[in-house]
Design a protein around this motif. Sequence first.
Motif, PDB file in Angstrom:
ATOM      1  N   ARG A  62       4.224  -7.224   1.125  1.00  0.00           N
ATOM      2  CA  ARG A  62       4.412  -5.829   0.288  1.00  0.00           C
ATOM      3  C   ARG A  62       3.700  -5.804  -0.708  1.00  0.00           C
ATOM      4  O   ARG A  62       3.884  -6.142  -1.914  1.00  0.00           O
ATOM      5  N   LYS A  64       1.678  -2.839  -1.335  1.00  0.00           N
ATOM      6  CA  LYS A  64       1.470  -1.475  -1.843  1.00  0.00           C
ATOM      7  C   LYS A  64       1.783  -1.351  -3.387  1.00  0.00           C
ATOM      8  O   LYS A  64       2.838  -2.091  -3.685  1.00  0.00           O
ATOM      9  N   SER A  66       3.644   0.865  -5.065  1.00  0.00           N
ATOM     10  CA  SER A  66       5.387   1.360  -4.955  1.00  0.00           C
ATOM     11  C   SER A  66       6.013   0.136  -4.506  1.00  0.00           C
ATOM     12  O   SER A  66       7.091  -0.029  -4.978  1.00  0.00           O
ATOM     13  N   GLU A  67       5.606  -0.502  -3.669  1.00  0.00           N
ATOM     14  CA  GLU A  67       6.234  -1.875  -3.172  1.00  0.00           C
ATOM     15  C   GLU A  67       6.600  -2.734  -4.124  1.00  0.00           C
ATOM     16  O   GLU A  67       7.746  -3.397  -4.333  1.00  0.00           O
ATOM     17  N   LEU A  96       3.621   6.383 -10.345  1.00  0.00           N
ATOM     18  CA  LEU A  96       3.949   6.093  -8.696  1.00  0.00           C
ATOM     19  C   LEU A  96       3.317   7.490  -7.968  1.00  0.00           C
ATOM     20  O   LEU A  96       2.613   7.035  -7.048  1.00  0.00           O
ATOM     21  N   TRP A  99      -0.591   6.039  -7.954  1.00  0.00           N
ATOM     22  CA  TRP A  99      -0.926   5.006  -7.366  1.00  0.00           C
ATOM     23  C   TRP A  99       0.060   4.433  -6.191  1.00  0.00           C
ATOM     24  O   TRP A  99      -0.244   3.274  -5.763  1.00  0.00           O
ATOM     25  N   GLY A 100       0.991   5.222  -5.940  1.00  0.00           N
ATOM     26  CA  GLY A 100       1.981   4.581  -5.088  1.00  0.00           C
ATOM     27  C   GLY A 100       1.488   3.898  -3.860  1.00  0.00           C
ATOM     28  O   GLY A 100       2.099   2.905  -3.544  1.00  0.00           O
ATOM     29  N   ASN A 101       0.743   4.703  -3.326  1.00  0.00           N
ATOM     30  CA  ASN A 101       0.193   4.172  -1.755  1.00  0.00           C
ATOM     31  C   ASN A 101      -1.022   3.464  -1.728  1.00  0.00           C
ATOM     32  O   ASN A 101      -1.621   2.788  -0.714  1.00  0.00           O
ATOM     33  N   LYS A 102      -1.490   2.903  -2.964  1.00  0.00           N
ATOM     34  CA  LYS A 102      -2.652   2.236  -3.213  1.00  0.00           C
ATOM     35  C   LYS A 102      -2.102   0.993  -2.937  1.00  0.00           C
ATOM     36  O   LYS A 102      -1.062   0.393  -3.522  1.00  0.00           O
ATOM     37  N   LYS A 103      -3.117   0.097  -2.382  1.00  0.00           N
ATOM     38  CA  LYS A 103      -2.874  -1.366  -2.314  1.00  0.00           C
ATOM     39  C   LYS A 103      -3.247  -1.980  -3.817  1.00  0.00           C
ATOM     40  O   LYS A 103      -4.137  -1.576  -4.360  1.00  0.00           O
TER      41      LYS A 103
END
Length: 378
Positions: A62, A64, A66-67, A96, A99-103
């Motif tokens: 995990r 991302k 956000s993760e 979030l 940058w939430g979906n960025k690795k």
Amino acid sequence: MASITKRGDKWAYSVSMGMNPITRKQNQITRSGFHNKKEAKKAAQTLEYKLNVEGGKLTTVRNKFSEVVEDWLILYAQEVKPGTLRIRKKALDKVLPIWGNKKITTIEHINYQSLITNLSAAGYSRNYVESIHHSLSLVFKHAKKGNLIFDIPCRDVKFKKEYDSEEDKLENFLERDELSEFLSLAKSSERYDDYIIFLTLALTGLRIGELMALRWEDINLDKKFLRVRHTLYNPNNNENEFRLISPKTKKSKRVIQLADKLQKELISYKKYVESNFKIQSGENFLFFRGDYKPLTNTHARNRLVTLTKKWDYKKKITLHSFRHTFTSLLIEDNFSILDVSNLLGHVDTSITIKVYTHITQPKKIELQNSLSKFADKL
């Protein structure tokens, strides 16, 4: 794990690529010619990181942003008070959507600095931006510890400098005569508890959460002291969701002596409560609603706004102003910084000095007269 060895006057590393299924031997990448062990180790770590990412070993993790935040918050919640956790969540909620979906591996220093710069440009105060920065730093340190990233991108970040005038910083407290005037106004209020709430704030330096958490068992009216043991946690100002938690720091658990005036007013207030309300059950709060649940911080703020609307006063007053005023008047009366720090529940005197470096108007006049006498002797 890389192997670091010295070869003559140079250093080398060997990084395992795993076992060759045909030869049953370890595949290794070896590089040499480094000037010192630290240089070789850093190069080996860089290679290992690239192999993990580019070789696909982290594709199932995990990773991302956000993760990573979600996983970190679960661990962080086990270490801190609910109020602290809420502050971190609120700060990270600002980031979030961006940058939430960025690795997390793609967020580099240039991206981080750009975020901080843009937040400042959007008009957020430096204190707020630094709060976001601190929360993000904890997340990236967590990612580094879990080998999700090689470098922490938030080091050496630059913040926008603020140029608030000293006068702006000094307005949020009351001089002695101003406090007296406000308390007279509160005493004439139609609400029975307005005066005692603000008098207690002004003569104890309590934080508003500490005040609202007070129960009669925390007060000894005979020996004239109160004991700070809790603060009221109620972030949504919902009377059914309050919790009593430990105060801000260990030093915040403290005993505060009561001035004679406050002792007498509390005795009168207790008699009023006992003659006008049923015997309280449960927590037995000093300040309570009709159902005996504690008042919220919002209630106190609203009462302050209502009272100040009746008062021709130009400065902005907050609930924290009374803690600030308490400190200022103690300094004016020559209390030591150590005594003031203990009364406020600060961790150490450096916090007291940093926050309350100003002096009140009488002290300014006293200093001016002393300087004049000094100059006359020259």
